[in-house]
Scaffold this motif. Structure first.
Motif: not given
Length: 537
Positions: A301-308, A357-361, A432-436, A463-466
């Motif tokens: 169930s890939p997150a939108p960011a992974e598909l992008l 800490l590093a930012p994500f998104g 953190i996958d695909a900045d999410q 349950l992240l990312p969704g």
């Protein structure tokens, strides 16, 4: 004039379908929606372009009567379910989901100025916004867009699916669409792809509907084999994979995904198409075939960011990553450190652990994320895309643990708009996958009146990312978000817990997780002070 359509099966009734100039209305109304175009037939029924009595254009869907449907169809429970779906959709702010305006039961379409005949059969009608555009299926079949353009819309569809499944975005009432296919995706000039049709939608946790239509190639195999199976999000993930396959290959995916030979052939076609449009073929092949897994337990169930990321051409993706990396180096030091030790010498136990800490998104939208010692300042985007991605700060891949304790004091902007939702969430063992971030999390938030009859501060899991979670999990009333509060989060074993100034909420997670700490914010800016993170094996 009304037309009579023959049934799709020998046992089904004839269907009374409207024509141009006919009207659709409730039983107690004479005229409401005037049909101005020919009906478009689909698996669920017929869709009309109509004009409402004040001149507004609307799409009206006349749902097909099930075989052997009695005089009382749709039943009170049927209408209540569709009303629940409409109410749930009204809570989500996602431009890739159709807006539903009304659901009602009424007689067949009829000529202007006439009333329904006594004993006329009832039909269910769903009134939606009118979308100016064409379906993804027609655009590809007619050669009006190429595969490069079609694949770009996959991310928009994934965004819509992610929003439907999100307990956070749906205010605790996630939905399953159950009929995702190119014919139900309308491509518009201003909003891109919009997912339509709600007739098959079910609330997560609802029972099965064996009468629902099954679309060849897009219905998950477990429902083809067992229509009485209770719906689950994995059904939509399969359909998302099937639509992606269609956009790449130009054909409906093969049905026998249990066969190793069929899967191997399908993967070759996906990777060949990916190479032709210059996107990462192995990565996209993994994602598409993962969504098309025959066993729902193995389905991804890939997150939108992974598909992008997977559908972005290689050259553009490298340029984007370089720009993001450069901005990150300028804005924050991407190093991680732990303050270790004690008065007598060295120790392997953190006494004070405040990593950088590093930012994500940031690769999806610019936002403010600053750290000064044990304090964080996070100001997420507040535009229409506020729920499309997650924004915050994390310990990153350098710190991984299977148990963690996070403590901090949080102050949310007192001027935050309480007509909208906002809050802070912590995923204590995330990746953190695909900045999410992905993984189990828990959040402290404000739920507005627009999405709940009892607005207030809540603690709930996500349950992240969704953001999806069991819809039956009830949120816990929490101290008002308008003041500074101490937040204590524990992730250990299969347990997840958040305490806000003595108010505690505990949850069970499906498996033991290992990862880093991610802290996210949405809906308003906030300041976090006295941050402490303790990690354990």
């Amino acid at each position: 004039m009304s037309e009579t359509f023959e049934p799709t099966s020998a046992s089904g009734p004839q269907e009374e379908v409207g024509g141009q100039g006919d009207w659709i209305a409730r039983p107690d109304e004479l005229e409401a929606y005037r049909i101005v175009g020919r009906p478009v037939a689909g698996g669920e029924g017929w869709t009309y372009e109509t004009v409402y009595r004040q001149g507004q254009r609307r799409a009206v869907k006349q749902l097909r009567r099930p075989p052997q449907a009695g005089a009382e169809w749709p039943s009170t429970s049927d209408l209540a379910r569709w009303q629940d779906v409409m109410t749930a959709l009204a809570t989500v702010d996602n431009e890739h989901l159709v807006r539903v305006l009304e659901v009602f039961a009424g007689p067949p379409p009829r000529p202007a100025g006439t009333r329904a005949a006594a004993g006329a059969r009832r039909y269910a009608y769903v009134v939606m916004e009118w979308l100016e555009g064409s379906t993804l299926e027609n655009l590809l079949r007619n050669g009006e867009i190429d595969r490069v353009e079609a694949v770009k819309h996959v991310y928009e569809l994934a965004s819509a699916v992610s929003a439907l499944h999100s307990s956070t975005q749906m205010d605790g009432t996630p939905l399953i669409h159950l009929d995702i296919k190119p014919a139900n995706c309308v491509v518009t000039a201003d909003r891109g792809l919009v997912l339509v049709d709600i007739g098959t939608m079910r609330l997560l946790g609802e029972g099965p509907d064996p009468r629902r239509p099954r679309s060849l190639g897009y219905t998950a195999p477990e429902y083809t084999r067992a229509p009485e199976r209770s719906p689950a999000p994995a059904a939509d993930h399969y359909a998302l994979g099937a639509v992606t396959y269609f956009c790449l290959v130009g054909e409906v995916p093969p049905g026998d995904m249990d066969s190793a030979a069929v899967r191997a052939s399908a993967r070759q076609r996906v990777e060949r198409a990916a190479a032709e449009i210059k996107v990462p073929r192995t990565r996209l092949g993994d994602l598409v075939m993962g969504m098309l897994a025959a066993d729902p337990a193995d389905r991804s169930s890939p997150a939108p960011a992974e598909l992008l990321e997977a559908i972005t051409p290689e050259r553009r993706r490298r340029r984007t990553l370089m720009l993001v990396a450069g901005a990150a180096v300028i804005g924050v030091v991407l190093a991680f450190s732990l303050v270790m030790g004690n008065e007598g010498g060295t120790s392997s136990t953190p006494v004070s652990s405040v990593p950088n800490l590093a930012p994500f998104g940031a690769s999806h939208a610019s936002f403010t994320a600053r750290q000064a010692g044990d304090s964080l300042q996070i100001s997420p985007p507040l535009g229409t895309n506020r729920y499309d991605f997650l924004w915050g700060m994390s310990t990153g891949p350098g710190l991984v643990a299977c148990g963690s304790v996070v403590d901090f004091d949080v102050t949310m902007d007192p001027s935050a708009d309480r007509e909208s939702g906002f809050g802070v969430g912590v995923a204590p063992r995330s990746s953190i996958d695909a900045d999410q971030p992905s993984g189990s999390s828990v959040q402290y938030e404000w739920v507005p009146r627009s999405v709940s009859s009892t607005p207030g501060s809540r603690i709930r899991p996500a349950l992240l990312p969704g953001g999806a979670w069991n819809a039956r999990t009830q949120p816990v009333m929490a101290p008002d978000v308008g003041a500074t509060h101490h937040v204590h989060v524990i992730g250990e074993g299969k347990g997840l817990e958040m305490t806000v100034d003595g108010v505690r909420a505990s949850y069970d997670v499906p498996r033991v997780e290992c990862g880093g700490v991610a802290i996210r914010a949405w809906g308003t800016s906030m300041t976090i002070r006295n941050l402490r993170i303790k990690l354990s094996a």
